[in-house]
Design an enzyme around this catalytic site. Structure first.
Site, short mmCIF file in Angstrom:
data_model
loop_
_atom_site.label_atom_id
_atom_site.label_comp_id
_atom_site.label_asym_id
_atom_site.label_seq_id
_atom_site.Cartn_x
_atom_site.Cartn_y
_atom_site.Cartn_z
N ARG A 49 -7.66 -0.79 -1.55
CA ARG A 49 -6.33 -1.33 -1.76
C ARG A 49 -5.93 -2.34 -0.69
O ARG A 49 -5.22 -3.30 -0.96
CB ARG A 49 -5.31 -0.20 -1.78
CG ARG A 49 -5.62 0.75 -2.92
CD ARG A 49 -4.38 1.18 -3.58
NE ARG A 49 -4.69 1.98 -4.73
CZ ARG A 49 -3.93 2.95 -5.16
NH1 ARG A 49 -2.81 3.23 -4.52
NH2 ARG A 49 -4.26 3.64 -6.22
N ASP A 157 12.94 2.63 -5.93
CA ASP A 157 11.53 2.77 -5.54
C ASP A 157 11.36 2.00 -4.23
O ASP A 157 12.16 1.11 -3.93
CB ASP A 157 10.61 2.19 -6.61
CG ASP A 157 9.22 2.80 -6.57
OD1 ASP A 157 8.89 3.62 -7.46
OD2 ASP A 157 8.45 2.48 -5.64
C1 LIG Z 1 3.33 7.89 -9.77
S1 LIG Z 1 4.81 6.96 -9.70
C2 LIG Z 1 5.89 7.95 -10.69
C3 LIG Z 1 6.82 7.14 -11.56
C4 LIG Z 1 7.77 7.95 -12.43
N1 LIG Z 1 8.67 8.74 -11.63
C5 LIG Z 1 7.00 8.83 -13.37
O1 LIG Z 1 6.91 10.06 -13.16
O2 LIG Z 1 6.44 8.31 -14.35
C6 LIG Z 1 5.37 7.31 -8.04
C7 LIG Z 1 6.35 6.28 -7.52
O3 LIG Z 1 6.92 6.77 -6.30
C8 LIG Z 1 7.08 5.67 -5.42
N2 LIG Z 1 7.14 6.16 -4.04
C9 LIG Z 1 6.16 6.68 -3.27
N3 LIG Z 1 6.59 6.95 -2.04
C10 LIG Z 1 7.89 6.59 -2.01
C11 LIG Z 1 8.90 6.61 -1.01
N4 LIG Z 1 8.66 7.05 0.23
N5 LIG Z 1 10.13 6.15 -1.32
C12 LIG Z 1 10.39 5.69 -2.57
N6 LIG Z 1 9.49 5.64 -3.57
C13 LIG Z 1 8.25 6.08 -3.29
C14 LIG Z 1 5.87 4.80 -5.69
O4 LIG Z 1 6.09 3.46 -5.28
C15 LIG Z 1 5.68 4.95 -7.21
O5 LIG Z 1 6.28 3.90 -7.91
#
Ligand SMILES: C[S@@+](CC[C@H](N)C(=O)[O-])C[C@H]1O[C@@H](n2cnc3c(N)ncnc32)[C@H](O)[C@@H]1O
Length: 286
Positions: A49, A157
């Site tokens: 990445r 996000d």
């Molecule tokens: C796997 S996706 C899940 C998306 C959606 N909630 C779902 O279940 O389909 C996880 C998301 O969490 C966000 N994320 C991870 N760490 C984070 C943080 N510290 N603060 C805010 N968002 C975060 C990532 O950028 C990503 O878009």
């Protein structure tokens, strides 16, 4: 967090020097800036990445890249977080959550002619918007006169790339393929998307949602209370301590009875006793 074939190929080619020290320092930076705990097994993923970032910046070593991050270069820290996060999502993912919301919250509210007509939702870790838009569709389907209610969905996000996609609200055909025709026709309009047809969400959905950049590791600037919070498939990457601290802050934004939805493999067991489990990965604020 899966490593893609392209990422594995990159690692095999080993274009950039990537020592133990680099991996350890980058894991630490990831933890500090995103809360994400990367295990020892995530070396390939980190290499794959981040090598994109090294190429973009014209660097030849991970050491040089670390120096930029350690200096606190804020633009690169954003790119770094964007590269590390896993954004997998889809419309109506874990559909039973939307059924529960419709049956337990929206339908009773709709039937209560004298009740309050105000609802607040938060999609925490909303990725490219499929989750908050699914929520908005559920609301419009359950409340015939939703436009006359005071309803807001906050979608946040830390990844600015996915947020921009959510805000744009235009999805390629393969993203909307699973939606029933009735939903597609009601809530999307076909737009010229170049190679393949694309679908733009309607104003009716957009009007309910505000997209904002928010890192869950930082303080939460919202007052709440939220009738329901969707924090799904986000904490899976955090260690228990980070999860505990996060839910201590999240719990302050909800009143007894308010709902919290987690992802299919997540749980509040040994994380928070501020919630009671009421369904499969569905919690109510105690
Ligand atoms: C796997 S996706 C899940 C998306 C959606 N909630 C779902 O279940 O389909 C996880 C998301 O969490 C966000 N994320 C991870 N760490 C984070 C943080 N510290 N603060 C805010 N968002 C975060 C990532 O950028 C990503 O878009």
């Amino acid at each position: 967090m899966e490593t893609t074939a392209a990422e594995s190929r990159d690692l095999q080619l080993r274009k950039f020097a990537f020592g133990e020290e680099d991996f350890a320092a980058l894991r630490e930076l990831v933890k500090t800036h995103t809360g994400i705990h990367l295990s020892e097994q995530k070396r390939e993923l980190v290499y794959g990445r981040l090598s994109r970032r090294l190429r973009a910046l014209g660097l030849d070593s991970f050491r040089a890249y670390r120096q930029i991050l350690e200096r606190g270069d804020s633009d690169e820290l954003v790119q770094f977080c964007n590269a590390i996060t896993t954004n997998l999502t889809s419309f109506f993912r874990e559909a039973h959550h939307f059924d529960y919301l419709r049956e337990q919250v929206l339908a009773p509210r709709a039937a209560d002619a004298r009740g309050p007509r105000r609802l607040r939702f938060w999609s925490a870790g909303c990725s490219s918007g499929e989750e908050p838009y699914s929520l908005a569709m559920t609301i419009h389907e359950a409340l015939a006169d939703a436009r006359r209610w005071d309803i807001k969905i906050l979608a946040t996000d830390l990844d600015t790339d996915v947020l921009a996609r959510g805000q744009r609200g235009v999805y390629e055909e393969d993203r909307v393929r699973g939606l029933p025709r009735a939903r597609l026709e009601r809530f999307f309009s076909a737009v010229d998307g170049g190679k393949s047809p694309s679908y733009a969400v309607t104003e009716e959905l957009r009007d309910l949602i505000t997209f904002r950049e928010l890192n869950l590791m930082h303080s939460l600037p919202m007052k709440g209370p939220f009738d329901a919070i969707f924090c799904r498939n986000v904490i899976i990457y955090f260690d228990k301590d980070t999860q505990r601290q996060l839910f201590e802050r999240i719990a302050r934004l909800q009143r007894p009875g308010d709902l919290l939805f987690l992802g299919h493999s997540e749980s509040l067991y040994r994380v928070s006793d501020a919630y009671t489990l009421v369904g499969k990965t569905i919690y109510r604020r105690a």
